[in-house]
Design a protein around this motif. Structure first.
Motif, PDB file in Angstrom:
ATOM      1  N   VAL A 146       0.830  -1.213   0.000  1.00 31.50           N
ATOM      2  CA  VAL A 146       0.000   0.000   0.000  1.00 31.50           C
ATOM      3  C   VAL A 146       0.866   1.265   0.000  1.00 31.50           C
ATOM      4  N   PHE A 147       1.960   1.256   0.771  1.00 32.38           N
ATOM      5  CA  PHE A 147       2.838   2.410   0.910  1.00 32.38           C
ATOM      6  C   PHE A 147       4.266   2.055   0.491  1.00 32.38           C
ATOM      7  N   ALA A 148       5.022   3.087   0.095  1.00 29.99           N
ATOM      8  CA  ALA A 148       6.421   2.857  -0.263  1.00 29.99           C
ATOM      9  C   ALA A 148       7.395   3.650   0.607  1.00 29.99           C
ATOM     10  N   LYS A 149       6.919   4.728   1.240  1.00 26.96           N
ATOM     11  CA  LYS A 149       7.830   5.574   2.021  1.00 26.96           C
ATOM     12  C   LYS A 149       7.188   5.957   3.353  1.00 26.96           C
ATOM     13  N   VAL A 150       8.065   6.187   4.352  1.00 24.42           N
ATOM     14  CA  VAL A 150       7.586   6.626   5.656  1.00 24.42           C
ATOM     15  C   VAL A 150       8.532   7.671   6.218  1.00 24.42           C
ATOM     16  N   GLY A 151       7.961   8.664   6.904  1.00 22.81           N
ATOM     17  CA  GLY A 151       8.739   9.670   7.609  1.00 22.81           C
ATOM     18  C   GLY A 151       8.459   9.607   9.090  1.00 22.81           C
ATOM     19  N   TRP A 190      12.659   7.558   6.242  1.00 22.67           N
ATOM     20  CA  TRP A 190      13.262   8.842   6.602  1.00 22.67           C
ATOM     21  C   TRP A 190      13.049   9.062   8.098  1.00 22.67           C
ATOM     22  N   PHE A 191      14.136   9.327   8.817  1.00 24.99           N
ATOM     23  CA  PHE A 191      14.067   9.511  10.265  1.00 24.99           C
ATOM     24  C   PHE A 191      14.657  10.855  10.664  1.00 24.99           C
ATOM     25  N   GLU A 192      14.015  11.478  11.659  1.00 23.42           N
ATOM     26  CA  GLU A 192      14.554  12.695  12.267  1.00 23.42           C
ATOM     27  C   GLU A 192      14.581  12.504  13.770  1.00 23.42           C
ATOM     28  N   ALA A 193      15.633  13.027  14.404  1.00 21.42           N
ATOM     29  CA  ALA A 193      15.699  13.077  15.865  1.00 21.42           C
ATOM     30  C   ALA A 193      16.452  14.337  16.250  1.00 21.42           C
ATOM     31  N   ASP A 212      19.388   7.007  20.216  1.00 21.28           N
ATOM     32  CA  ASP A 212      19.800   5.593  20.254  1.00 21.28           C
ATOM     33  C   ASP A 212      18.743   4.690  19.638  1.00 21.28           C
ATOM     34  N   ASP A 213      17.485   4.872  20.032  1.00 17.04           N
ATOM     35  CA  ASP A 213      16.416   4.009  19.535  1.00 17.04           C
ATOM     36  C   ASP A 213      16.243   4.165  18.020  1.00 17.04           C
ATOM     37  N   THR A 214      16.414   5.389  17.531  1.00 14.46           N
ATOM     38  CA  THR A 214      16.297   5.640  16.096  1.00 14.46           C
ATOM     39  C   THR A 214      17.442   4.981  15.338  1.00 14.46           C
ATOM     40  N   LEU A 215      18.668   5.193  15.805  1.00 13.22           N
ATOM     41  CA  LEU A 215      19.831   4.617  15.119  1.00 13.22           C
ATOM     42  C   LEU A 215      19.807   3.091  15.174  1.00 13.22           C
ATOM     43  N   ASP A 216      19.316   2.547  16.285  1.00  4.32           N
ATOM     44  CA  ASP A 216      19.229   1.084  16.393  1.00  4.32           C
ATOM     45  C   ASP A 216      18.198   0.518  15.414  1.00  4.32           C
ATOM     46  N   LEU A 217      17.092   1.229  15.208  1.00  3.16           N
ATOM     47  CA  LEU A 217      16.096   0.756  14.237  1.00  3.16           C
ATOM     48  C   LEU A 217      16.662   0.827  12.821  1.00  3.16           C
ATOM     49  N   ILE A 218      17.404   1.869  12.541  1.00  4.42           N
ATOM     50  CA  ILE A 218      18.048   1.974  11.216  1.00  4.42           C
ATOM     51  C   ILE A 218      19.022   0.815  11.019  1.00  4.42           C
ATOM     52  N   VAL A 228      22.159   2.184   3.224  1.00  2.00           N
ATOM     53  CA  VAL A 228      22.376   3.533   3.733  1.00  2.00           C
ATOM     54  C   VAL A 228      22.191   4.537   2.597  1.00  2.00           C
ATOM     55  N   ASN A 229      21.535   5.634   2.904  1.00  2.00           N
ATOM     56  CA  ASN A 229      21.306   6.754   1.981  1.00  2.00           C
ATOM     57  C   ASN A 229      20.292   6.445   0.882  1.00  2.00           C
ATOM     58  N   THR A 230      20.425   5.343   0.186  1.00  2.00           N
ATOM     59  CA  THR A 230      19.453   5.062  -0.872  1.00  2.00           C
ATOM     60  C   THR A 230      18.105   4.624  -0.313  1.00  2.00           C
ATOM     61  N   ASP A 231      18.110   3.829   0.755  1.00  2.00           N
ATOM     62  CA  ASP A 231      16.859   3.330   1.347  1.00  2.00           C
ATOM     63  C   ASP A 231      16.520   3.994   2.680  1.00  2.00           C
ATOM     64  N   THR A 232      17.537   4.407   3.434  1.00  3.29           N
ATOM     65  CA  THR A 232      17.308   5.036   4.728  1.00  3.29           C
ATOM     66  C   THR A 232      17.984   6.398   4.760  1.00  3.29           C
ATOM     67  N   HIS A 233      17.309   7.343   5.392  1.00  2.00           N
ATOM     68  CA  HIS A 233      17.874   8.690   5.556  1.00  2.00           C
ATOM     69  C   HIS A 233      17.676   9.114   6.996  1.00  2.00           C
ATOM     70  N   TYR A 234      18.736   9.602   7.627  1.00  2.62           N
ATOM     71  CA  TYR A 234      18.671  10.049   9.011  1.00  2.62           C
ATOM     72  C   TYR A 234      19.077  11.513   9.096  1.00  2.62           C
ATOM     73  N   HIS A 235      18.224  12.316   9.715  1.00  3.90           N
ATOM     74  CA  HIS A 235      18.495  13.744   9.882  1.00  3.90           C
ATOM     75  C   HIS A 235      18.487  14.069  11.369  1.00  3.90           C
ATOM     76  N   GLN A 236      19.652  14.403  11.910  1.00  6.00           N
ATOM     77  CA  GLN A 236      19.757  14.778  13.319  1.00  6.00           C
ATOM     78  C   GLN A 236      19.790  16.293  13.438  1.00  6.00           C
ATOM     79  N   VAL A 237      18.913  16.825  14.283  1.00  4.68           N
ATOM     80  CA  VAL A 237      18.791  18.278  14.439  1.00  4.68           C
ATOM     81  C   VAL A 237      19.497  18.701  15.720  1.00  4.68           C
TER      82      VAL A 237
END
Length: 262
Positions: A146-151, A190-193, A212-218, A228-237
């Protein structure tokens, strides 16, 4: 001329036994069918400056036009959001399965009837914040047809099955679900923390649990076969907090990632 029109709508859910309010942002000019962005906690659109972010991205000709739908929660948010397969140790998330059915069997068919939407999974994105981010991830992970991307913005990825005798490896529910699941081709994450999302540091490693929980899920996703990068993206603020102000500032970057033309 405005790039978008903002309207309020609602749909009655038999699954949730309530009327669900919707905030909808529609591109005013498009010659093709629209992709779809669903967003949990749609009642926060004003605080997120969501319409301004959508318009800033739609100005870019490299962006695929998309319909944005914010799904409002109610007082049962902590029951409807979560992981459908399992409630947490306080029995929160007991209606997450019903919420998933509402999304799949009621909301999407309603939107497809009302708007000229593309219907392939590649044209559908789900996003959420905190517990709503966990909900969006859970739904996308289990419904790649049903879906292809998640933020996931500041996702409540600590969601766990017990408090006493807790361990990261065995008790974080969404990490276990990914570990036990199968690789689904085409999914992108796509993840942000934010560094000020919280102060807790369970394992005293100098990194707050939200990161930690975000990076561990990645890491779990990478071990499953995502790249990395093509399928997962991590943005730390840096200095980012657990609030709509932080999430709203990074929203344009997420939207570009989600709807950039191939």
């Amino acid at each position: 001329m405005n790039q978008t029109t903002y309207k309020n709508d609602s749909i009655y859910s038999q699954y949730l036994q309530r009327t669900v309010s919707l905030s909808i942002i529609i591109p005013t000019q498009h010659q093709q069918k629209l992709s779809l962005l669903l967003v949990n906690d749609g009642q926060d659109f004003p605080a997120l400056h969501m319409q301004a972010s959508v318009e800033s991205v739609l100005e870019n000709k490299h962006t695929i036009p998309f319909l944005t739908v914010g799904i409002h929660c109610n007082h049962e948010r902590i029951l409807e959001y979560g992981t459908a397969a399992q409630a947490d140790y306080k029995n929160r998330g007991t209606k997450a399965g019903l919420y998933t059915l509402f999304i799949l069997n009621e909301l999407i068919p309603y939107l497809e009837h009302q708007y000229p939407l593309r219907r392939e999974p590649e044209a559908r994105v789900f996003a959420g914040f905190s517990l709503g981010g966990l909900s969006a991830f859970d739904i996308v992970w289990h419904h790649a047809n049903v879906f292809a991307k998640v933020g996931v913005f500041s996702g409540a990825l600590w969601w766990r099955q017990r408090e006493e005798g807790y361990t990261d490896e065995h008790d974080r529910i969404i990490h276990k679900l990914v570990r036990a699941g199968l690789y689904k081709a085409g999914l992108k994450f796509w993840f942000e923390a934010g560094t000020n999302d919280e102060k807790d540091d369970r394992n005293n490693n100098g990194i707050i649990d939200a990161i930690d929980d975000t990076l561990d899920l990645i890491k779990e996703l990478h071990q499953k076969g995502y790249h990395v990068n093509t399928d997962t993206h991590y943005h730390q603020v840096e200095g980012g907090e657990h609030n709509p102000q932080t999430w709203g500032k990074v929203m344009p970057e997420f939207l570009k990632w989600a709807f950039e033309r191939p």
